[in-house]
Write a protein that holds these residues in place. Structure first.
Motif, PDB file in Angstrom:
ATOM      1  N   VAL A   1      -5.936   1.170  -8.120  1.00  0.00           N
ATOM      2  CA  VAL A   1      -6.140   2.564  -7.723  1.00  0.00           C
ATOM      3  C   VAL A   1      -7.456   2.629  -6.953  1.00  0.00           C
ATOM      4  O   VAL A   1      -8.513   2.284  -7.487  1.00  0.00           O
ATOM      5  N   ALA A   2      -7.373   3.067  -5.697  1.00  0.00           N
ATOM      6  CA  ALA A   2      -8.489   2.872  -4.781  1.00  0.00           C
ATOM      7  C   ALA A   2      -9.199   4.161  -4.384  1.00  0.00           C
ATOM      8  O   ALA A   2      -8.563   5.127  -3.964  1.00  0.00           O
ATOM      9  N   ASP A   3     -10.522   4.127  -4.511  1.00  0.00           N
ATOM     10  CA  ASP A   3     -11.369   5.184  -3.955  1.00  0.00           C
ATOM     11  C   ASP A   3     -11.765   4.741  -2.551  1.00  0.00           C
ATOM     12  O   ASP A   3     -12.888   4.312  -2.305  1.00  0.00           O
ATOM     13  N   THR A   4     -10.830   4.840  -1.640  1.00  0.00           N
ATOM     14  CA  THR A   4     -10.954   4.279  -0.303  1.00  0.00           C
ATOM     15  C   THR A   4     -12.140   4.844   0.477  1.00  0.00           C
ATOM     16  O   THR A   4     -12.754   4.132   1.271  1.00  0.00           O
ATOM     17  N   THR A   5     -12.454   6.096   0.256  1.00  0.00           N
ATOM     18  CA  THR A   5     -13.524   6.752   1.007  1.00  0.00           C
ATOM     19  C   THR A   5     -14.853   6.771   0.263  1.00  0.00           C
ATOM     20  O   THR A   5     -15.868   7.168   0.831  1.00  0.00           O
TER      21      THR A   5
ATOM     22  N   SER B   1      12.294 -12.305  -5.675  1.00  0.00           N
ATOM     23  CA  SER B   1      13.279 -13.374  -5.499  1.00  0.00           C
ATOM     24  C   SER B   1      12.612 -14.698  -5.154  1.00  0.00           C
ATOM     25  O   SER B   1      13.185 -15.770  -5.372  1.00  0.00           O
ATOM     26  N   LYS B   2      11.384 -14.622  -4.613  1.00  0.00           N
ATOM     27  CA  LYS B   2      10.637 -15.825  -4.251  1.00  0.00           C
ATOM     28  C   LYS B   2       9.557 -16.156  -5.282  1.00  0.00           C
ATOM     29  O   LYS B   2       8.731 -17.037  -5.053  1.00  0.00           O
ATOM     30  N   ASN B   3       9.579 -15.451  -6.402  1.00  0.00           N
ATOM     31  CA  ASN B   3       8.616 -15.693  -7.486  1.00  0.00           C
ATOM     32  C   ASN B   3       7.176 -15.443  -7.035  1.00  0.00           C
ATOM     33  O   ASN B   3       6.244 -16.133  -7.460  1.00  0.00           O
ATOM     34  N   ILE B   4       6.997 -14.445  -6.166  1.00  0.00           N
ATOM     35  CA  ILE B   4       5.670 -14.079  -5.673  1.00  0.00           C
ATOM     36  C   ILE B   4       5.180 -12.849  -6.424  1.00  0.00           C
ATOM     37  O   ILE B   4       5.889 -11.851  -6.519  1.00  0.00           O
ATOM     38  N   ARG B   5       3.984 -12.942  -6.954  1.00  0.00           N
ATOM     39  CA  ARG B   5       3.412 -11.824  -7.698  1.00  0.00           C
ATOM     40  C   ARG B   5       3.110 -10.663  -6.752  1.00  0.00           C
ATOM     41  O   ARG B   5       2.676 -10.859  -5.613  1.00  0.00           O
ATOM     42  N   VAL B   6       3.309  -9.423  -7.226  1.00  0.00           N
ATOM     43  CA  VAL B   6       3.140  -8.223  -6.404  1.00  0.00           C
ATOM     44  C   VAL B   6       2.018  -7.350  -6.956  1.00  0.00           C
ATOM     45  O   VAL B   6       1.991  -7.028  -8.140  1.00  0.00           O
ATOM     46  N   ARG B   7       1.135  -6.977  -6.055  1.00  0.00           N
ATOM     47  CA  ARG B   7       0.029  -6.073  -6.404  1.00  0.00           C
ATOM     48  C   ARG B   7       0.175  -4.800  -5.576  1.00  0.00           C
ATOM     49  O   ARG B   7       0.252  -4.839  -4.346  1.00  0.00           O
ATOM     50  N   GLY B   8       0.210  -3.659  -6.220  1.00  0.00           N
ATOM     51  CA  GLY B   8       0.283  -2.394  -5.522  1.00  0.00           C
ATOM     52  C   GLY B   8      -1.099  -1.786  -5.350  1.00  0.00           C
ATOM     53  O   GLY B   8      -1.997  -2.028  -6.150  1.00  0.00           O
ATOM     54  N   TYR B   9      -1.262  -1.006  -4.300  1.00  0.00           N
ATOM     55  CA  TYR B   9      -2.476  -0.229  -4.073  1.00  0.00           C
ATOM     56  C   TYR B   9      -2.091   1.237  -3.900  1.00  0.00           C
ATOM     57  O   TYR B   9      -1.090   1.545  -3.243  1.00  0.00           O
TER      58      TYR B   9
ATOM     59  N   PHE C   1       0.814  -1.212   0.000  1.00  0.00           N
ATOM     60  CA  PHE C   1       0.000   0.000   0.000  1.00  0.00           C
ATOM     61  C   PHE C   1       0.850   1.266   0.000  1.00  0.00           C
ATOM     62  O   PHE C   1       1.830   1.369   0.727  1.00  0.00           O
ATOM     63  N   ALA C   2       0.425   2.200  -0.820  1.00  0.00           N
ATOM     64  CA  ALA C   2       0.908   3.578  -0.736  1.00  0.00           C
ATOM     65  C   ALA C   2      -0.327   4.468  -0.736  1.00  0.00           C
ATOM     66  O   ALA C   2      -1.410   4.032  -1.119  1.00  0.00           O
ATOM     67  N   ALA C   3      -0.180   5.708  -0.297  1.00  0.00           N
ATOM     68  CA  ALA C   3      -1.317   6.627  -0.245  1.00  0.00           C
ATOM     69  C   ALA C   3      -1.093   7.790  -1.190  1.00  0.00           C
ATOM     70  O   ALA C   3       0.043   8.155  -1.493  1.00  0.00           O
ATOM     71  N   ALA C   4      -2.192   8.372  -1.652  1.00  0.00           N
ATOM     72  CA  ALA C   4      -2.113   9.476  -2.608  1.00  0.00           C
ATOM     73  C   ALA C   4      -2.016  10.833  -1.940  1.00  0.00           C
ATOM     74  O   ALA C   4      -1.799  11.839  -2.616  1.00  0.00           O
ATOM     75  N   THR C   5      -2.181  10.889  -0.606  1.00  0.00           N
ATOM     76  CA  THR C   5      -2.049  12.165   0.106  1.00  0.00           C
ATOM     77  C   THR C   5      -1.095  12.002   1.280  1.00  0.00           C
ATOM     78  O   THR C   5      -0.999  10.924   1.888  1.00  0.00           O
ATOM     79  N   GLU C   6      -0.415  13.074   1.614  1.00  0.00           N
ATOM     80  CA  GLU C   6       0.543  13.035   2.719  1.00  0.00           C
ATOM     81  C   GLU C   6      -0.161  12.800   4.055  1.00  0.00           C
ATOM     82  O   GLU C   6       0.335  12.049   4.902  1.00  0.00           O
TER      83      GLU C   6
ATOM     84  N   THR D   1      -4.006  -2.172 -18.974  1.00  0.00           N
ATOM     85  CA  THR D   1      -3.836  -3.566 -18.579  1.00  0.00           C
ATOM     86  C   THR D   1      -3.018  -3.721 -17.303  1.00  0.00           C
ATOM     87  O   THR D   1      -2.980  -4.810 -16.718  1.00  0.00           O
ATOM     88  N   ASP D   2      -2.341  -2.669 -16.872  1.00  0.00           N
ATOM     89  CA  ASP D   2      -1.572  -2.700 -15.626  1.00  0.00           C
ATOM     90  C   ASP D   2      -2.369  -2.160 -14.439  1.00  0.00           C
ATOM     91  O   ASP D   2      -1.840  -2.071 -13.331  1.00  0.00           O
ATOM     92  N   LEU D   3      -3.627  -1.808 -14.676  1.00  0.00           N
ATOM     93  CA  LEU D   3      -4.424  -1.140 -13.652  1.00  0.00           C
ATOM     94  C   LEU D   3      -5.634  -1.959 -13.221  1.00  0.00           C
ATOM     95  O   LEU D   3      -6.227  -2.694 -14.011  1.00  0.00           O
ATOM     96  N   ALA D   4      -5.985  -1.796 -11.956  1.00  0.00           N
ATOM     97  CA  ALA D   4      -7.261  -2.252 -11.426  1.00  0.00           C
ATOM     98  C   ALA D   4      -7.901  -1.061 -10.731  1.00  0.00           C
ATOM     99  O   ALA D   4      -7.224  -0.084 -10.391  1.00  0.00           O
ATOM    100  N   LEU D   5      -9.207  -1.130 -10.533  1.00  0.00           N
ATOM    101  CA  LEU D   5      -9.907  -0.072  -9.814  1.00  0.00           C
ATOM    102  C   LEU D   5     -10.621  -0.674  -8.610  1.00  0.00           C
ATOM    103  O   LEU D   5     -11.182  -1.771  -8.680  1.00  0.00           O
ATOM    104  N   HIS D   6     -10.584   0.082  -7.515  1.00  0.00           N
ATOM    105  CA  HIS D   6     -11.101  -0.378  -6.226  1.00  0.00           C
ATOM    106  C   HIS D   6     -12.053   0.693  -5.702  1.00  0.00           C
ATOM    107  O   HIS D   6     -11.615   1.737  -5.223  1.00  0.00           O
TER     108      HIS D   6
END
Length: 369
Positions: free
Chosen positions: A242-246, A198-206, A166-171, A269-274
């Motif tokens: 990319v998440a609309d968390t609120t 290194s462990k062949n684990i797929r990574v998903r960012g938020y 997870f990363a956030a879009a605001t400070e 194709t590299d994006l998902a929406l939440h």
């Protein structure tokens, strides 16, 4: 900004392709949508009632038979995580401590769930990718220890393994959520991605609060969201949600955000929406996403969920409502609306809460006739 966009485009072209791994339904037809079921993790983390490991496992086992191919199964939150990340100021810590303690308790059985899924994965018609949130390097190290102890690899015929970062879009949200700036959070993510690869684990960012922040309001800079998304992809993330968390997002601002992401050289194709459905706009925003070529969407059975940092934020868009909408538009998901609706009714009853899926309730009424 033009220079930065050109740099992003060049970087995307130069990105080592061997670092990128696709999900279980990689690059299917343009009318296919992959649904990421977040109910067992994102959906349950905000529940006030304590939930047994048996109930969580049964939820995952039932979901595995619906046709979904990605399921968030839990969060590897270290035992000391709450006091470490929340001491921004004494007053803020006191305010957030009950919320975070609640989240910690709900996620406490993740190790046991992971062990069970590694050794005895549920029967399913499709390969299931089980996803785990790892807030820091310790979380991933704990996951790797379980894999090593069970003699497991990231991929077997019945399931694959993913982690989410997870990363956030605001400070303001970043500091409240992780006690660090956005730049610092991205630095912390680097070793996690490196170990996962290194462990062949797929990574998903938020990218959280991309369309509205509980502290800074609804006007989140879309170019900032694009910049963070691109950075995560350049680190090696296989996709970014990319998440609309609120749930503050509207169709015009969703459209503006997706244009900014495209202008930054980020492929759909590299994006998902939440989307969360706080203001009833999640399905409208989903359609905007479809028009921009997005084919991965997160949702939660029965509309479970909420944001513990955003007072009043309701759950994720319900999987049943999302499936119904997508199917009505002629899209294909591979997900059984009937089975998902039954699960939504069951888990809502287990939790003693209302079923927040309109399509789910209507479908169950039809099935009971």
């Amino acid at each position: 900004m033009a220079t930065r966009r050109h740099m992003r485009l060049f970087s995307a072209l130069q990105r080592p392709q061997h670092l990128r791994r696709f999900a279980t339904e990689s690059r299917l037809a343009s009318d296919h949508v992959r649904i990421v079921e977040v109910g067992p993790r994102d959906g349950l983390q905000n529940e006030k009632k304590s939930i047994s490991m048996e109930t969580k496992l049964e939820l995952i086992q039932r979901l595995a038979k619906t046709g979904v191919t990605t399921i968030e199964a839990g969060s590897f939150v270290p035992a000391k995580w709450v006091p470490q990340v929340c001491i921004v100021a004494n007053q803020l810590y006191i305010a957030l401590q009950p919320i975070l303690t609640q989240w910690l308790l709900q996620m406490a059985s993740t190790s046991e769930i992971c062990e069970h899924l590694l050794t005895s994965p549920p029967q399913s018609h499709d390969t299931i990718a089980y996803n785990y949130l790892v807030p820091n390097i310790r979380g991933l190290e704990n996951l790797v220890k379980i894999m090593d102890a069970k003699g497991a690899s990231a991929e077997k015929p019945a399931r694959t393994l993913e982690v989410s970062l997870f990363a956030a879009a605001t400070e303001a949200f970043s500091k409240a959520n992780t006690n660090c700036t956005i730049a610092e959070s991205l630095e912390r993510i680097k070793p996690i991605v490196s170990l996962a690869k290194s462990k062949n684990i797929r990574v998903r960012g938020y990218v959280s609060v991309a369309l509205g922040c509980p502290y800074e309001g609804p006007e989140v800079d879309p170019t900032k969201v694009a910049d963070i998304t691109a950075t995560l992809l350049e680190m090696g993330a296989d996709e970014v949600s990319v998440a609309d968390t609120t749930g503050m997002g509207t169709a015009p601002r969703t459209n503006e955000l997706l244009k900014a992401l495209k202008a930054a050289g980020i492929a759909s194709t590299d994006l998902a929406l939440h989307f969360h459905d706080t203001y009833g706009q999640a399905l409208v925003n989903t359609i905007v996403g479809l028009e921009h070529g997005i084919r991965i969407f997160d949702s939660s059975v029965g509309g479970l969920g909420g944001c513990p940092y955003s007072k009043g934020a309701t759950g994720n868009v319900s999987t049943e409502d999302l499936v119904h909408t997508l199917h009505s538009l002629g899209m294909h998901t591979g997900v059984s609306l009937d089975e998902m609706s039954r699960i939504g009714a069951w888990i809502s009853a287990e939790l003693g809460r209302s079923n927040d899926s309109r399509a789910g309730k209507a479908t169950n009424a039809r099935l009971s006739e």
